[in-house]
Design a protein around this motif. Structure first.
Motif, PDB file in Angstrom:
ATOM      1  N   TYR A 185      -5.121   2.512   6.260  1.00 58.66           N
ATOM      2  CA  TYR A 185      -6.023   2.690   7.402  1.00 58.66           C
ATOM      3  C   TYR A 185      -6.475   1.328   7.919  1.00 58.66           C
ATOM      4  O   TYR A 185      -6.454   1.041   9.114  1.00 58.66           O
ATOM      5  N   TYR A 186      -6.842   0.455   6.978  1.00 60.35           N
ATOM      6  CA  TYR A 186      -7.298  -0.882   7.354  1.00 60.35           C
ATOM      7  C   TYR A 186      -6.221  -1.648   8.127  1.00 60.35           C
ATOM      8  O   TYR A 186      -6.501  -2.296   9.129  1.00 60.35           O
ATOM      9  N   GLU A 187      -4.984  -1.548   7.653  1.00 55.29           N
ATOM     10  CA  GLU A 187      -3.909  -2.318   8.294  1.00 55.29           C
ATOM     11  C   GLU A 187      -3.720  -1.907   9.755  1.00 55.29           C
ATOM     12  O   GLU A 187      -3.515  -2.746  10.633  1.00 55.29           O
ATOM     13  N   GLU A 188      -3.827  -0.602  10.000  1.00 55.14           N
ATOM     14  CA  GLU A 188      -3.706  -0.090  11.371  1.00 55.14           C
ATOM     15  C   GLU A 188      -4.911  -0.568  12.198  1.00 55.14           C
ATOM     16  O   GLU A 188      -4.787  -0.994  13.338  1.00 55.14           O
ATOM     17  N   LEU A 189      -6.086  -0.519  11.550  1.00 57.51           N
ATOM     18  CA  LEU A 189      -7.340  -0.905  12.212  1.00 57.51           C
ATOM     19  C   LEU A 189      -7.335  -2.382  12.607  1.00 57.51           C
ATOM     20  O   LEU A 189      -7.879  -2.767  13.635  1.00 57.51           O
ATOM     21  N   ALA A 190      -6.733  -3.217  11.759  1.00 61.84           N
ATOM     22  CA  ALA A 190      -6.835  -4.665  11.938  1.00 61.84           C
ATOM     23  C   ALA A 190      -5.764  -5.243  12.858  1.00 61.84           C
ATOM     24  O   ALA A 190      -5.736  -6.448  13.096  1.00 61.84           O
ATOM     25  N   LYS A 191      -4.887  -4.369  13.384  1.00 64.25           N
ATOM     26  CA  LYS A 191      -3.788  -4.868  14.227  1.00 64.25           C
ATOM     27  C   LYS A 191      -4.304  -5.634  15.442  1.00 64.25           C
ATOM     28  O   LYS A 191      -5.008  -5.071  16.275  1.00 64.25           O
ATOM     29  N   GLY A 192      -3.983  -6.911  15.513  1.00 61.31           N
ATOM     30  CA  GLY A 192      -4.314  -7.699  16.706  1.00 61.31           C
ATOM     31  C   GLY A 192      -5.788  -8.050  16.852  1.00 61.31           C
ATOM     32  O   GLY A 192      -6.199  -8.574  17.877  1.00 61.31           O
ATOM     33  N   HIS A 237      -6.409   3.780  15.034  1.00 60.24           N
ATOM     34  CA  HIS A 237      -6.006   3.282  16.346  1.00 60.24           C
ATOM     35  C   HIS A 237      -7.201   3.293  17.311  1.00 60.24           C
ATOM     36  O   HIS A 237      -7.449   2.321  18.027  1.00 60.24           O
ATOM     37  N   ALA A 238      -7.963   4.396  17.301  1.00 63.33           N
ATOM     38  CA  ALA A 238      -9.134   4.507  18.185  1.00 63.33           C
ATOM     39  C   ALA A 238     -10.195   3.468  17.798  1.00 63.33           C
ATOM     40  O   ALA A 238     -10.805   2.831  18.663  1.00 63.33           O
ATOM     41  N   ASN A 239     -10.397   3.295  16.491  1.00 66.53           N
ATOM     42  CA  ASN A 239     -11.378   2.304  16.044  1.00 66.53           C
ATOM     43  C   ASN A 239     -10.930   0.885  16.395  1.00 66.53           C
ATOM     44  O   ASN A 239     -11.753   0.015  16.671  1.00 66.53           O
ATOM     45  N   ASN A 240      -9.626   0.683  16.339  1.00 68.33           N
ATOM     46  CA  ASN A 240      -9.077  -0.607  16.731  1.00 68.33           C
ATOM     47  C   ASN A 240      -9.447  -0.916  18.186  1.00 68.33           C
ATOM     48  O   ASN A 240      -9.831  -2.042  18.541  1.00 68.33           O
ATOM     49  N   ALA A 241      -9.377   0.106  19.053  1.00 70.20           N
ATOM     50  CA  ALA A 241      -9.749  -0.077  20.461  1.00 70.20           C
ATOM     51  C   ALA A 241     -11.220  -0.464  20.581  1.00 70.20           C
ATOM     52  O   ALA A 241     -11.593  -1.308  21.403  1.00 70.20           O
ATOM     53  N   ILE A 242     -12.075   0.152  19.747  1.00 68.29           N
ATOM     54  CA  ILE A 242     -13.510  -0.175  19.794  1.00 68.29           C
ATOM     55  C   ILE A 242     -13.722  -1.647  19.417  1.00 68.29           C
ATOM     56  O   ILE A 242     -14.456  -2.380  20.093  1.00 68.29           O
ATOM     57  N   ILE A 243     -13.050  -2.075  18.342  1.00 70.82           N
ATOM     58  CA  ILE A 243     -13.206  -3.474  17.916  1.00 70.82           C
ATOM     59  C   ILE A 243     -12.721  -4.427  19.014  1.00 70.82           C
ATOM     60  O   ILE A 243     -13.340  -5.453  19.292  1.00 70.82           O
ATOM     61  N   GLN A 244     -11.616  -4.054  19.650  1.00 71.37           N
ATOM     62  CA  GLN A 244     -11.115  -4.890  20.755  1.00 71.37           C
ATOM     63  C   GLN A 244     -12.145  -4.995  21.880  1.00 71.37           C
ATOM     64  O   GLN A 244     -12.352  -6.060  22.446  1.00 71.37           O
TER      65      GLN A 244
END
Ligand code: ADP
Ligand code: MG
Length: 502
Positions: free
Chosen positions: A352-359, A392-399
């Protein structure tokens, strides 16, 4: 490798003591069928429905080794960085038990399938410790006696009889209850990554016998220096501890008990004890004097187990990235050793973390996961596999936080919204007007409103530049939390004529 001994001591009446711990862990092999029969290993089946003639100990039945179980043991050995023995022997360990119809257990005694290895454990203070593995051997599980089904009779369920177990024996290299629990956690993580045991302690797929002794300060270092057990105290073995929490409690209780006995002038008898979690005590089960003579001898029905190095090499090629390697990679990407070790403890969490941390920034992703996502999962009693908002959705929030589309505060509100209502974070931000205000006109207007309402504070801030933080807070409030704090800061400084470091 070993930290200053100071924090690992227990204080008694007559001075300080060291604790020494070694573990024997039984891990049920993940395989469809049993070690020497084709019967199913499914958990929770009707009593005696998964039993072949071999498991029931019928005379004349011949055991046939299950290649899958052997492969799983080798895989586990490789995961423990251990020596794989190309030749090992199955022995009969003879004893009587109502749920052991053969009258013996097939195990491995002098020549186990896996030899010495090691497991690295990570402690809270960032310290890492190597725990030596003595051996891993394959053996059969016994059946189960049921005493609570009938007022006068006991029943026997042989479903478990003959299921393959790996017994993993450590060297006495652990020193605190924290280390003992950390070891079992790490071992559990490794076998789960490998897919060789499900690690389910509630269902008994993993159970630990914990050996505890105490000795005077310095004994452990002498033992490590020359390998002689004479520097250590006499150990007691606590049988079948089946939860991480109880391990720590059992070790603490047992060490203190031993210290009290010795300080009162007594000696420790080598014995097997049981931990009663209800009263938080260990109690004697049997002494070593009464211990069985198992009359081990090589099982005449089974040939020595032999395989080729090339087969081992082929298995080695199929190993997944294990927790230590994953951790090293995470540290390389910018995480602290401790954060990384927490993330790799569960494969699902690491994925989960790896997907979250992408980019995005690694540290920002780890913080978001630890504080926001795990916090909410904890609150809702969910695990990472049931998380309602995708990585993926959380990744968008971090971005959106990092490109300043939204503030950190709004991001938390946004996560709350998508957590309960679902939806795409970017769409929600647009639809609900959650974008951060960087438009200086709007910020200036808010500042003017705050100044107009608080002329006294404007006077004060000249003498007390620290008060600027209060103004920032008020302006943030005025804008519904959507103003960019850095922009507010800058605008306030100019407007109030504050020095830069204010
Ligand atoms: P057994 O087969 O009788 O249980 P082993 O020699 O296989 O005995 O040891 C079992 C476990 O006890 C191992 O995990 C080992 O590390 C641990 N152990 C041995 N001596 C001590 C000691 N003095 N203190 C703590 N643990 C010990
Ligand atoms: Mg033992």
């Amino acid at each position: 490798m070993n930290a200053p001994i100071k924090n690992k001591l227990l204080k008694g009446e007559t001075g300080e003591w060291e604790i020494v711990i070694g573990m024997e862990v039984h891990a049920q092999v993940l395989s469809q069928s049993k070690l020497f029969s084709g019967a199913s290993t499914t958990f929770g089946a009707d009593p005696n429905s998964n039993v072949s003639f071999i498991d029931a100990g019928f005379p004349g039945m011949l055991p046939v080794i299950n290649a899958k179980c052997v492969e799983q043991a080798v895989r586990t050995g490789l995961g423990l960085k251990a020596k794989i023995n190309l030749r090992s022997i199955f022995d009969r360990k003879n004893y009587f038990f109502p749920d052991l119809p053969q009258g013996y257990q097939i195990s491995q005694y002098k020549d186990p399938i896996v030899g010495e290895g090691e497991v690295l454990i990570d402690l809270k203070d960032g310290e890492s410790i190597k725990v030596g593995i003595e051996r891993l051997h394959l053996e059969q599980d016994a059946g189960k006696s049921l005493h609570d089904q009938h007022p006068d009779n006991s029943f026997v369920d042989l479903n478990r009889s003959g299921i393959a177990l790996m017994e993993i024996v450590t060297k006495p290299h652990m020193r605190t209850s924290e280390e003992a629990a950390a070891f079992l956690k790490k071992l559990r993580a490794i076998v789960r990554y490998l897919g060789t045991c499900d690690g389910n302690m509630d269902e008994g797929s993993m159970r630990a016998d914990i050996n505890v002794s105490v000795c005077r300060v310095g004994g452990y270092d002498k033992f490590r220096a020359d390998g002689s057990f004479k520097h250590l105290g006499t150990r007691c073995e606590i049988k079948n501890v089946n939860s991480m929490r109880f391990i720590a409690q059992a070790v603490e209780y047992e060490a203190r008990r031993q210290i009290e006995v010795i300080e009162a002038g007594g000696t420790i008898a080598q014995e097997t004890r049981r931990y009663d979690s209800k009263v938080g005590e260990t109690r004697s089960m049997r002494s070593k004097e009464e211990a069985h003579d198992y009359r081990y001898f090589p099982d005449p029905d089974l040939l020595p187990l032999e395989f080729e190095q090339s087969w081992v090499d082929a298995i080695a090629k199929t190993l997944p990235e294990l927790p230590d390697e994953k951790k090293a990679r995470f540290v390389q990407s910018g995480l602290s050793a401790y954060d990384a070790s927490v993330l790799v403890a569960e494969r699902e969490l690491a994925d989960y973390y790896e997907e979250l941390a992408k980019g995005v920034d690694a540290k920002a992703a780890a913080n978001w996961l630890n504080n926001e996502i795990l916090g909410r999962l904890n609150r809702d009693g969910l695990s990472i596999t049931d998380v309602p908002v995708s990585a993926h959705a959380n990744n968008a929030i971090i971005q959106m936080i990092s490109d300043k589309t939204i503030s950190g505060k709004i991001a938390k509100d946004l996560l709350d919204i998508v957590w309960t209502e679902g939806g795409d974070p970017r769409t929600v931000v647009e639809a609900r007007g959650m974008k951060q205000v960087t438009d200086t006109g709007a910020i200036d207007a808010a500042i003017e409103a705050v100044i107009a309402a608080n002329p006294d504070k404007v006077e004060e801030v000249k003498a007390k530049p620290k008060l600027a933080a209060w103004f920032v807070g008020q302006v943030m409030k005025q804008t519904g939390g959507k103003a960019n704090p850095a922009a507010v800061n800058a605008a306030l400084k100019t407007r109030l004529n504050l020095p830069d470091e204010g």
